[in-house]
Design a protein around this motif. Structure first.
Motif, PDB file in Angstrom:
ATOM      1  N   ALA A 146       0.829  -1.201   0.000  1.00  0.00           N
ATOM      2  CA  ALA A 146       0.000   0.000   0.000  1.00  0.00           C
ATOM      3  C   ALA A 146       0.865   1.253   0.000  1.00  0.00           C
ATOM      4  CB  ALA A 146      -0.929   0.001   1.228  1.00  0.00           C
ATOM      5  N   SER A 147       1.953   1.247   0.779  1.00  0.00           N
ATOM      6  CA  SER A 147       2.833   2.407   0.828  1.00  0.00           C
ATOM      7  C   SER A 147       3.555   2.608  -0.484  1.00  0.00           C
ATOM      8  CB  SER A 147       3.857   2.233   1.956  1.00  0.00           C
ATOM      9  OG  SER A 147       3.216   2.181   3.211  1.00  0.00           O
ATOM     10  N   GLN A 148       3.947   1.489  -1.127  1.00  0.00           N
ATOM     11  CA  GLN A 148       4.629   1.595  -2.403  1.00  0.00           C
ATOM     12  C   GLN A 148       3.743   2.246  -3.455  1.00  0.00           C
ATOM     13  OE1 GLN A 148       5.986  -2.312  -3.401  1.00  0.00           O
ATOM     14  NE2 GLN A 148       7.696  -2.257  -1.957  1.00  0.00           N
ATOM     15  N   GLN A 149       2.436   1.978  -3.375  1.00  0.00           N
ATOM     16  CA  GLN A 149       1.518   2.547  -4.343  1.00  0.00           C
ATOM     17  C   GLN A 149       1.394   4.066  -4.167  1.00  0.00           C
ATOM     18  OE1 GLN A 149      -2.114   0.369  -3.828  1.00  0.00           O
ATOM     19  NE2 GLN A 149      -1.329  -1.488  -4.778  1.00  0.00           N
ATOM     20  N   LEU A 150       1.666   4.547  -2.945  1.00  0.00           N
ATOM     21  CA  LEU A 150       1.487   5.958  -2.668  1.00  0.00           C
ATOM     22  C   LEU A 150       2.723   6.779  -3.014  1.00  0.00           C
ATOM     23  CD1 LEU A 150      -0.362   5.758   0.786  1.00  0.00           C
ATOM     24  CD2 LEU A 150      -1.354   6.272  -1.442  1.00  0.00           C
ATOM     25  N   THR A 151       3.901   6.152  -3.004  1.00  0.00           N
ATOM     26  CA  THR A 151       5.115   6.916  -3.245  1.00  0.00           C
ATOM     27  C   THR A 151       5.246   7.307  -4.715  1.00  0.00           C
ATOM     28  OG1 THR A 151       7.508   6.932  -2.932  1.00  0.00           O
ATOM     29  CG2 THR A 151       6.538   4.876  -3.670  1.00  0.00           C
ATOM     30  N   ARG A 152       5.832   8.489  -4.954  1.00  0.00           N
ATOM     31  CA  ARG A 152       6.064   8.944  -6.324  1.00  0.00           C
ATOM     32  C   ARG A 152       7.243   8.227  -6.951  1.00  0.00           C
ATOM     33  NH1 ARG A 152       5.186  15.395  -7.043  1.00  0.00           N
ATOM     34  NH2 ARG A 152       3.225  15.605  -5.931  1.00  0.00           N
ATOM     35  N   GLY A 153       8.175   7.775  -6.132  1.00  0.00           N
ATOM     36  CA  GLY A 153       9.356   7.110  -6.636  1.00  0.00           C
ATOM     37  C   GLY A 153      10.398   6.989  -5.545  1.00  0.00           C
ATOM     38  N   ARG A 154      11.457   6.239  -5.836  1.00  0.00           N
ATOM     39  CA  ARG A 154      12.523   5.989  -4.876  1.00  0.00           C
ATOM     40  C   ARG A 154      13.731   6.854  -5.241  1.00  0.00           C
ATOM     41  NH1 ARG A 154      14.611   1.356  -5.083  1.00  0.00           N
ATOM     42  NH2 ARG A 154      14.728   0.703  -2.903  1.00  0.00           N
ATOM     43  N   VAL A 155      14.330   7.491  -4.218  1.00  0.00           N
ATOM     44  CA  VAL A 155      15.363   8.497  -4.444  1.00  0.00           C
ATOM     45  C   VAL A 155      16.592   8.200  -3.589  1.00  0.00           C
ATOM     46  CG1 VAL A 155      15.935  10.959  -4.211  1.00  0.00           C
ATOM     47  CG2 VAL A 155      13.659  10.280  -4.980  1.00  0.00           C
ATOM     48  N   VAL A 156      17.790   8.435  -4.174  1.00  0.00           N
ATOM     49  CA  VAL A 156      19.012   8.494  -3.371  1.00  0.00           C
ATOM     50  C   VAL A 156      19.578   9.908  -3.481  1.00  0.00           C
ATOM     51  CG1 VAL A 156      19.541   6.053  -3.610  1.00  0.00           C
ATOM     52  CG2 VAL A 156      20.510   7.678  -5.233  1.00  0.00           C
ATOM     53  N   LEU A 157      20.243  10.362  -2.422  1.00  0.00           N
ATOM     54  CA  LEU A 157      20.785  11.723  -2.352  1.00  0.00           C
ATOM     55  C   LEU A 157      22.281  11.670  -2.101  1.00  0.00           C
ATOM     56  CD1 LEU A 157      18.089  13.128   0.089  1.00  0.00           C
ATOM     57  CD2 LEU A 157      18.218  13.624  -2.341  1.00  0.00           C
ATOM     58  N   ALA A 158      23.014  12.566  -2.758  1.00  0.00           N
ATOM     59  CA  ALA A 158      24.454  12.631  -2.537  1.00  0.00           C
ATOM     60  C   ALA A 158      24.904  14.084  -2.412  1.00  0.00           C
ATOM     61  CB  ALA A 158      25.210  11.950  -3.676  1.00  0.00           C
ATOM     62  N   ASP A 159      25.374  14.451  -1.237  1.00  0.00           N
ATOM     63  CA  ASP A 159      25.913  15.792  -0.985  1.00  0.00           C
ATOM     64  C   ASP A 159      26.719  15.711   0.297  1.00  0.00           C
ATOM     65  OD1 ASP A 159      26.200  18.629  -0.244  1.00  0.00           O
ATOM     66  OD2 ASP A 159      24.735  18.973  -1.831  1.00  0.00           O
ATOM     67  N   ASP A 160      27.908  16.312   0.333  1.00  0.00           N
ATOM     68  CA  ASP A 160      28.721  16.214   1.539  1.00  0.00           C
ATOM     69  C   ASP A 160      28.268  17.190   2.621  1.00  0.00           C
ATOM     70  OD1 ASP A 160      29.742  18.278  -0.187  1.00  0.00           O
ATOM     71  OD2 ASP A 160      31.467  18.456   1.152  1.00  0.00           O
ATOM     72  N   ASP A 161      27.368  18.109   2.276  1.00  0.00           N
ATOM     73  CA  ASP A 161      26.777  19.019   3.258  1.00  0.00           C
ATOM     74  C   ASP A 161      25.608  18.294   3.927  1.00  0.00           C
ATOM     75  OD1 ASP A 161      25.237  20.956   4.582  1.00  0.00           O
ATOM     76  OD2 ASP A 161      25.863  22.533   3.212  1.00  0.00           O
ATOM     77  N   VAL A 162      25.824  17.840   5.150  1.00  0.00           N
ATOM     78  CA  VAL A 162      24.827  17.011   5.830  1.00  0.00           C
ATOM     79  C   VAL A 162      23.509  17.750   6.019  1.00  0.00           C
ATOM     80  CG1 VAL A 162      24.282  15.723   7.923  1.00  0.00           C
ATOM     81  CG2 VAL A 162      26.608  15.657   6.999  1.00  0.00           C
ATOM     82  N   LEU A 163      23.589  19.021   6.387  1.00  0.00           N
ATOM     83  CA  LEU A 163      22.359  19.777   6.614  1.00  0.00           C
ATOM     84  C   LEU A 163      21.551  19.920   5.331  1.00  0.00           C
ATOM     85  CD1 LEU A 163      23.545  22.623   9.026  1.00  0.00           C
ATOM     86  CD2 LEU A 163      22.221  20.574   9.574  1.00  0.00           C
ATOM     87  N   LEU A 164      22.223  20.226   4.219  1.00  0.00           N
ATOM     88  CA  LEU A 164      21.521  20.332   2.950  1.00  0.00           C
ATOM     89  C   LEU A 164      20.943  18.987   2.549  1.00  0.00           C
ATOM     90  CD1 LEU A 164      20.655  21.836   0.417  1.00  0.00           C
ATOM     91  CD2 LEU A 164      22.910  21.386  -0.558  1.00  0.00           C
TER      92      LEU A 164
END
Length: 224
Positions: free
Chosen positions: A4-22
């Motif tokens: 059910a949750s998979q049906q609601l998500t727009r897509g799966r994302v990975v993030l890469a940035d060395d600025d932890v806060l960003l």
């Protein structure tokens, strides 16, 4: 995550940035607008590991990352495109880097380049993710203006009218026909006529309109 949750998500994302806060801020924003963040990385090597393991729909990548803070993110994006072509790529940059952006955007569909300042405009950021996810390309408006100011003498866009150039520039930003119409204060039907004229004048005869739009944008970018 259940079905059910998979049906609601727009897509799966990975993030890469060395600025932890960003990075955490991007993760929060992505989740708020309906994406599932399946991994975060602080360097290019970890990003490539995550993409190989998770097969995300989208990878959001800082153009400059450790160890040298030069173009590690761009190189990683190139590797992702070669090894995982189904993954869309959005590269973020602190300022306009024309050559790097063109190299990325010339790699094909499902790709985008945005300034980090654009991320704060939530609707535009969300629209950019959706367009890349659907197979389109997204270009930061600041890059579009930079390219307009440096056109070549043998510019293939020289046959376009002023209005058609305006429409193509907005296409390059990733806007839909309806979005272009709102920006130019014309009807969506009028925009459709301009788009058909642009595609015809650029001799783009691919089967699908979506692909032809991407080719038109690449022609625009390569004409600088």
């Amino acid at each position: 995550m259940d079905d059910a949750s998979q049906q609601l998500t727009r897509g799966r994302v990975v993030l890469a940035d060395d600025d932890v806060l960003l990075r955490e801020g991007l993760a929060s924003l992505c989740e708020r607008v309906g994406y599932e963040v399946v991994g975060q990385a602080g360097d290019a090597a970890r990003l490539l590991e995550l993409v190989a393991a998770e097969h995300p729909d989208l990878a959001i990548v800082d153009i400059r990352m450790p160890p040298d803070h030069s173009t590690e993110g761009l190189k990683a994006a190139r590797t992702i495109r070669e090894l995982h072509p189904a993954t869309g790529i959005l590269v973020l940059s602190a300022y306009i880097e024309v050559d790097e952006a063109l190299e990325l955007l010339a790699s094909g569909r499902k790709v985008g380049y945005l300034l980090k300042s654009r991320v704060t405009v939530v609707d535009e950021f969300t629209e950019a993710l959706e367009r890349i996810h659907r197979g389109g390309s997204v270009v930061d408006p600041s890059l579009v203006q930079e390219l307009f100011s440096a056109q070549r003498r043998d510019d293939p866009l020289s046959r376009l009218s002023t209005r058609e150039r305006e429409v193509l520039a907005l296409m390059a930003e990733g806007r839909s026909n309806a979005g272009i119409g709102r920006r130019l204060w014309v009807t969506e039907g009028t925009v459709e006529k301009h788009v058909r004229s642009i595609l015809g004048k650029l001799h783009l005869t691919e089967d699908t309109d979506d692909h032809r739009r991407v080719l038109a944008v690449l022609t625009f970018l390569e004409s600088r």
